[in-house]
Every structure is written in C-alpha cells, then in structure tokens.
Design a protein around this motif. Structure first.
Motif, PDB file in Angstrom:
ATOM      1  N   MET A 298       5.247  -1.266  13.354  1.00  0.00           N
ATOM      2  CA  MET A 298       4.749  -1.366  12.008  1.00  0.00           C
ATOM      3  C   MET A 298       5.225  -2.858  11.645  1.00  0.00           C
ATOM      4  SD  MET A 298       2.964   0.531   9.948  1.00  0.00           S
ATOM      5  CE  MET A 298       3.470   2.208  10.196  1.00  0.00           C
ATOM      6  N   HIS A 299       3.945  -3.576  11.100  1.00  0.00           N
ATOM      7  CA  HIS A 299       4.106  -4.923  10.764  1.00  0.00           C
ATOM      8  C   HIS A 299       3.448  -5.472   9.873  1.00  0.00           C
ATOM      9  CE1 HIS A 299       1.021  -4.958  13.828  1.00  0.00           C
ATOM     10  NE2 HIS A 299       0.586  -6.137  13.293  1.00  0.00           N
ATOM     11  N   GLY A 300       3.730  -6.670   8.961  1.00  0.00           N
ATOM     12  CA  GLY A 300       2.720  -7.025   7.948  1.00  0.00           C
ATOM     13  C   GLY A 300       3.184  -8.374   7.565  1.00  0.00           C
ATOM     14  N   SER A 301       2.526  -9.021   6.743  1.00  0.00           N
ATOM     15  CA  SER A 301       2.923 -10.498   6.358  1.00  0.00           C
ATOM     16  C   SER A 301       2.444 -10.606   4.935  1.00  0.00           C
ATOM     17  CB  SER A 301       2.452 -11.645   7.190  1.00  0.00           C
ATOM     18  OG  SER A 301       1.057 -11.507   7.252  1.00  0.00           O
ATOM     19  N   GLY A 302       3.180 -11.529   4.029  1.00  0.00           N
ATOM     20  CA  GLY A 302       2.813 -11.842   2.759  1.00  0.00           C
ATOM     21  C   GLY A 302       2.094 -13.043   2.593  1.00  0.00           C
ATOM     22  N   SER A 303       1.316 -13.115   1.538  1.00  0.00           N
ATOM     23  CA  SER A 303       0.538 -14.305   1.146  1.00  0.00           C
ATOM     24  C   SER A 303       1.321 -15.655   1.494  1.00  0.00           C
ATOM     25  CB  SER A 303       0.108 -14.378  -0.188  1.00  0.00           C
ATOM     26  OG  SER A 303      -0.787 -13.103  -0.589  1.00  0.00           O
ATOM     27  N   ASN A 304       0.549 -16.611   1.707  1.00  0.00           N
ATOM     28  CA  ASN A 304       1.343 -18.132   1.788  1.00  0.00           C
ATOM     29  C   ASN A 304       1.144 -18.702   0.760  1.00  0.00           C
ATOM     30  OD1 ASN A 304       2.614 -20.213   2.687  1.00  0.00           O
ATOM     31  ND2 ASN A 304       0.950 -21.031   4.133  1.00  0.00           N
ATOM     32  N   ILE A 305       2.026 -18.875  -0.355  1.00  0.00           N
ATOM     33  CA  ILE A 305       1.933 -19.650  -1.468  1.00  0.00           C
ATOM     34  C   ILE A 305       2.794 -21.049  -1.421  1.00  0.00           C
ATOM     35  CG2 ILE A 305       1.562 -17.750  -2.727  1.00  0.00           C
ATOM     36  CD1 ILE A 305       4.176 -17.754  -4.047  1.00  0.00           C
ATOM     37  N   SER A 306       3.030 -21.370  -0.238  1.00  0.00           N
ATOM     38  CA  SER A 306       3.870 -22.594  -0.212  1.00  0.00           C
ATOM     39  C   SER A 306       2.722 -23.694   0.324  1.00  0.00           C
ATOM     40  CB  SER A 306       4.801 -22.257   0.964  1.00  0.00           C
ATOM     41  OG  SER A 306       3.991 -22.467   2.276  1.00  0.00           O
TER      42      SER A 306
ATOM     43  N   LYS B  37      -3.837 -15.082   2.530  1.00  0.00           N
ATOM     44  CA  LYS B  37      -3.548 -14.201   1.946  1.00  0.00           C
ATOM     45  C   LYS B  37      -2.675 -13.191   2.913  1.00  0.00           C
ATOM     46  CE  LYS B  37      -6.083 -15.319  -1.620  1.00  0.00           C
ATOM     47  NZ  LYS B  37      -5.361 -15.422  -2.903  1.00  0.00           N
ATOM     48  N   GLU B  38      -2.239 -12.100   2.374  1.00  0.00           N
ATOM     49  CA  GLU B  38      -1.448 -11.103   3.159  1.00  0.00           C
ATOM     50  C   GLU B  38      -2.209 -10.387   4.356  1.00  0.00           C
ATOM     51  OE1 GLU B  38      -3.473  -9.030  -0.025  1.00  0.00           O
ATOM     52  OE2 GLU B  38      -2.284 -11.008  -0.031  1.00  0.00           O
ATOM     53  N   PHE B  39      -1.506  -9.671   5.123  1.00  0.00           N
ATOM     54  CA  PHE B  39      -2.009  -8.616   6.125  1.00  0.00           C
ATOM     55  C   PHE B  39      -1.024  -7.607   5.869  1.00  0.00           C
ATOM     56  CE2 PHE B  39      -3.456 -12.733   8.085  1.00  0.00           C
ATOM     57  CZ  PHE B  39      -4.603 -12.325   8.747  1.00  0.00           C
ATOM     58  N   TYR B  40      -1.525  -6.431   5.058  1.00  0.00           N
ATOM     59  CA  TYR B  40      -0.733  -5.404   4.592  1.00  0.00           C
ATOM     60  C   TYR B  40      -0.070  -4.670   5.916  1.00  0.00           C
ATOM     61  CZ  TYR B  40       1.152  -1.597   1.836  1.00  0.00           C
ATOM     62  OH  TYR B  40       1.958  -0.672   1.281  1.00  0.00           O
ATOM     63  N   TRP B  41       1.003  -3.660   5.518  1.00  0.00           N
ATOM     64  CA  TRP B  41       1.670  -3.138   6.718  1.00  0.00           C
ATOM     65  C   TRP B  41       0.744  -2.236   7.621  1.00  0.00           C
ATOM     66  CZ3 TRP B  41       6.619  -4.520   7.795  1.00  0.00           C
ATOM     67  CH2 TRP B  41       7.257  -4.935   6.787  1.00  0.00           C
ATOM     68  N   HIS B  42       0.997  -2.356   8.813  1.00  0.00           N
ATOM     69  CA  HIS B  42      -0.054  -1.248   9.600  1.00  0.00           C
ATOM     70  C   HIS B  42       0.450  -1.477  11.121  1.00  0.00           C
ATOM     71  CE1 HIS B  42      -1.230  -5.465  10.339  1.00  0.00           C
ATOM     72  NE2 HIS B  42      -1.769  -4.896  11.843  1.00  0.00           N
ATOM     73  N   SER B  43       0.233  -0.248  11.788  1.00  0.00           N
ATOM     74  CA  SER B  43       0.413  -0.234  13.195  1.00  0.00           C
ATOM     75  C   SER B  43      -1.093  -0.643  13.811  1.00  0.00           C
ATOM     76  CB  SER B  43       0.588   1.151  13.508  1.00  0.00           C
ATOM     77  OG  SER B  43       0.240   1.555  14.887  1.00  0.00           O
ATOM     78  N   ASP B  44      -0.939  -1.432  14.790  1.00  0.00           N
ATOM     79  CA  ASP B  44      -2.348  -1.942  15.223  1.00  0.00           C
ATOM     80  C   ASP B  44      -2.807  -0.710  16.299  1.00  0.00           C
ATOM     81  OD1 ASP B  44      -2.322  -4.611  14.503  1.00  0.00           O
ATOM     82  OD2 ASP B  44      -1.180  -5.361  15.924  1.00  0.00           O
ATOM     83  N   PHE B  45      -1.901   0.109  16.781  1.00  0.00           N
ATOM     84  CA  PHE B  45      -2.505   1.110  17.652  1.00  0.00           C
ATOM     85  C   PHE B  45      -3.136   2.029  16.896  1.00  0.00           C
ATOM     86  CE2 PHE B  45      -1.888   5.317  19.621  1.00  0.00           C
ATOM     87  CZ  PHE B  45      -2.619   4.973  20.783  1.00  0.00           C
ATOM     88  N   GLU B  46      -2.710   2.514  15.647  1.00  0.00           N
ATOM     89  CA  GLU B  46      -3.317   3.238  14.845  1.00  0.00           C
ATOM     90  C   GLU B  46      -4.927   3.012  14.726  1.00  0.00           C
ATOM     91  OE1 GLU B  46      -5.122   5.493  11.502  1.00  0.00           O
ATOM     92  OE2 GLU B  46      -4.860   3.119  11.848  1.00  0.00           O
ATOM     93  N   THR B  47      -5.263   1.657  14.219  1.00  0.00           N
ATOM     94  CA  THR B  47      -6.703   1.016  14.461  1.00  0.00           C
ATOM     95  C   THR B  47      -7.232   1.050  15.792  1.00  0.00           C
ATOM     96  OG1 THR B  47      -6.174  -0.177  12.530  1.00  0.00           O
ATOM     97  CG2 THR B  47      -8.171  -0.839  13.730  1.00  0.00           C
TER      98      THR B  47
ATOM     99  N   ASN C 192       6.351 -19.166   4.354  1.00  0.00           N
ATOM    100  CA  ASN C 192       4.972 -19.492   4.606  1.00  0.00           C
ATOM    101  C   ASN C 192       4.203 -18.335   5.154  1.00  0.00           C
ATOM    102  OD1 ASN C 192       5.973 -19.916   6.986  1.00  0.00           O
ATOM    103  ND2 ASN C 192       4.792 -21.655   7.396  1.00  0.00           N
ATOM    104  N   GLY C 193       4.648 -17.208   4.651  1.00  0.00           N
ATOM    105  CA  GLY C 193       3.859 -15.952   4.949  1.00  0.00           C
ATOM    106  C   GLY C 193       4.160 -15.395   6.611  1.00  0.00           C
ATOM    107  N   ALA C 194       5.402 -15.601   7.137  1.00  0.00           N
ATOM    108  CA  ALA C 194       5.728 -15.098   8.409  1.00  0.00           C
ATOM    109  C   ALA C 194       5.608 -13.698   8.510  1.00  0.00           C
ATOM    110  CB  ALA C 194       7.142 -15.757   8.860  1.00  0.00           C
ATOM    111  N   LEU C 195       5.422 -13.110   9.910  1.00  0.00           N
ATOM    112  CA  LEU C 195       5.412 -11.575  10.031  1.00  0.00           C
ATOM    113  C   LEU C 195       6.642 -11.119   9.934  1.00  0.00           C
ATOM    114  CD1 LEU C 195       3.056  -9.865  11.345  1.00  0.00           C
ATOM    115  CD2 LEU C 195       4.180 -10.166  13.396  1.00  0.00           C
ATOM    116  N   MET C 196       6.445  -9.830   9.317  1.00  0.00           N
ATOM    117  CA  MET C 196       7.876  -9.083   9.284  1.00  0.00           C
ATOM    118  C   MET C 196       7.456  -7.913  10.109  1.00  0.00           C
ATOM    119  SD  MET C 196       8.481  -9.034   5.145  1.00  0.00           S
ATOM    120  CE  MET C 196       6.636  -8.840   4.623  1.00  0.00           C
ATOM    121  N   VAL C 197       8.484  -7.211  10.610  1.00  0.00           N
ATOM    122  CA  VAL C 197       8.505  -5.989  11.570  1.00  0.00           C
ATOM    123  C   VAL C 197       9.448  -5.002  11.079  1.00  0.00           C
ATOM    124  CG1 VAL C 197       7.521  -7.208  13.456  1.00  0.00           C
ATOM    125  CG2 VAL C 197       9.987  -7.004  13.226  1.00  0.00           C
ATOM    126  N   ILE C 198       9.377  -3.876  11.308  1.00  0.00           N
ATOM    127  CA  ILE C 198      10.335  -2.761  10.929  1.00  0.00           C
ATOM    128  C   ILE C 198      10.674  -2.187  12.305  1.00  0.00           C
ATOM    129  CG2 ILE C 198      10.713  -0.349   9.999  1.00  0.00           C
ATOM    130  CD1 ILE C 198       8.514  -0.914   8.050  1.00  0.00           C
TER     131      ILE C 198
END
Length: 299
Positions: free
Chosen positions: A254-262, A149-159, A185-191
């Motif tokens: 800010m980073h996150g990743s989508g689901s892996n449906i591959s 499953k996905e990891f939605y966009w977030h800043s780790d530091f905020e948490t 396959n759900g690789a990490l995305m960054v802004i």
C-alpha cells in the motif's frame, strides 16, 4: 451507503476485488522473494530479509550523477515536448494541462529503453521474482513545484489484477529519483508489511475506467478502515534521498503520495517488472484490457 457491485468472482480468481458491497482483507497467497539468498545474490542477506518483511527496499544514490544527468535531461525534453503535444500515453493533471505522467517510456524512448534493461536493475528484479522479467508498465511521474497533485493510497496489484488480468503477486516496481525526494515535495509513502495483506475494494469497475483513474483514481481505492488497520500494524514510512536513489517495492504494498506545494519539483521514472511466468490473462473485471501503453502483454 453501500455501493453495490455487479461482477461475480471468477473461479480462478485468487484475489477477488470490486465484487462485493463491503471491503475485506485477505492473506497474501504468493511468495514475496522467489529465490533463496546465496553469496552470489545481487542483494545482501539483510537487504533481502528487509524486502521480504517490509515489501520495499531503498537504495540511496544507487546511480551516479552522470547517469542521472542524462535521464533528467531527457525527462525535461519530454516534458517540454508534451506541454503542447497531446498523445494517448500522456496524462494531464486533473483540472489543468500540466503533464502528470508519460507512459510506455521503455518503448517510445531510446534513453529510457536502455534504462529498463540496465544490468544493475535486471539482476535484482530477476533475483527477487525468480525468473526472467519483462516491463509490464513504465512511466515518468512529474510533480512540479506548487502544482503536482497527490496519488491516493492504493495497491498497484489490485488494479493490475482487476483491470489487466495479472494473476499472481509476482511483480515489483522500481522508482528511480531524478530529483531529490524530500518530505516536503510529495515523496512516496509506504505502509511496511501491507504487501502481505490484500485489500478487496468496493464498487464494480466502470468501462474505460483508466481514462479517469490515471488522473484521479476513484475505484480500486482502499477503504479508510482497512488503511487504518494496515497503518496501525506497520506504520507509515517515507523513503527519501538524493537523485539517483532507487526505491524497489512489491506490487501489493500500500503506497501513495501527497501533493507538492513546495517550490521544488519531484520527478521519478517508474519501471514495473513482471515475471515472464506471470503473463496477463483476461481482466478479472470481465472487461476489455487496458491499452498496451498502460499494461503490456508482450512478454
């Protein structure tokens, strides 16, 4: 509809979040790179400048196939072990019994404990953070084929700031790819550049929020307008490469990743390094600290 918050910001809180009923964006108050570059630095000047500007650095095939084989074999052993064995530090996928993450691997496993102390890694993180470091958090993230499953966009530091009491942005994550990371396959995305802006999120943190947020985060999630603004300014990048590649990224990017449906799994080891000069205080949420396997207070 407004979401009311009930926490008053602390006087020493440089990055208040989850305390207002509307989101906001503030300018970062801390450095990104804490040491000046020299000829003896473990990164080149170009790499250092890229990290400072963009908030991340991708080192392709940084580790050898032999090293990756050892870590990957241990990862598979742990995945098999925890399919049937429940532990507090093992997080399941929402709606299933699939292993999503295994925390505190630098403490509970000799193989990954050695990896956390790898000289090639510690040299870089101590250079960027300007001091000795300790592991704030470690984990293996699994994204099995078809089920991850996905990891939605977030800043780790905020948490880490709100829920763990990390005072300043003087930490970074190191993600080591144990499988090839591909766009499908759900690789990490960054802004890129988003690490220089702090998004204050909406909604007071529920008690024991971590019990649900590690499966699916609902608080400390940036609002769509703030995300859109950051993406329009910096774009979105997806650093991808073969197993053994390393992604270093600032605690506030800010980073996150989508689901892996591959059909192809994606598994990474995360080591979060925090400066020993940035020890955790009381959580800025005013609540009890999260468990040590999520946020170590042992510097």
């Amino acid at each position: 509809m407004k979401v009311e918050a009930s926490i008053t910001p602390k006087a020493n809180d440089m990055y208040p979040s989850r305390v207002a009923d509307t989101p906001s964006i503030a300018t970062r108050k801390d450095p990104v790179v804490y040491n000046p570059w020299t000829d003896s630095s473990p990164l080149t000047k170009e790499q250092t400048d890229f990290y400072e500007k963009n908030g991340y650095l991708f080192l392709e095939e940084y580790f050898t196939e032999e090293e990756v084989h050892v870590w990957k074999s241990e990862l598979k052993r742990l995945q098999s072990l925890y399919q049937k064995q429940d532990e507090d530090h093992v997080i399941r996928e929402p709606g299933s019994h699939e292993v999503r993450s295994i925390f505190a691997v630098h403490e509970n496993n000799a193989v990954f404990k050695a990896l956390a102390k790898h000289e090639k890694l510690t040299a870089i993180v101590e250079y960027l953070l300007g001091s000795k470091t300790y592991i704030h958090q470690s984990r293996i993230n699994f994204k099995p084929g078809f089920k991850g499953k996905e990891f939605y966009w977030h800043s780790d530091f905020e948490t880490w700031h709100v829920e763990d009491g990390m005072p300043l942005m003087r930490a970074l994550s190191c993600s080591i790819a144990l499988e090839d990371n591909n766009p499908f396959n759900g690789a990490l995305m960054v802004i890129p550049g988003s690490h220089k802006s702090f998004v204050s999120c909406v909604g007071a943190t529920p008690e024991n929020h971590y019990e649900d947020s590690l499966r699916k985060q609902e608080y400390g999630v940036p609002d769509p307008d703030s995300l859109t603004k950051l993406a329009e300014e910096g774009g979105i990048q997806m650093p991808i490469g073969r197993a053994g590649s390393v992604l270093l990224f600032d605690c506030n990017i800010m980073h996150g990743s989508g689901s892996n449906i591959s059909p192809y799994p994606r598994s990474n080891v995360f080591m979060v390094y925090n400066s020993v000069e940035n020890p955790l205080a009381a959580p800025f949420s005013g609540q009890q600290p999260r468990p040590p396997y999520i946020a170590s207070r042992n510097t």
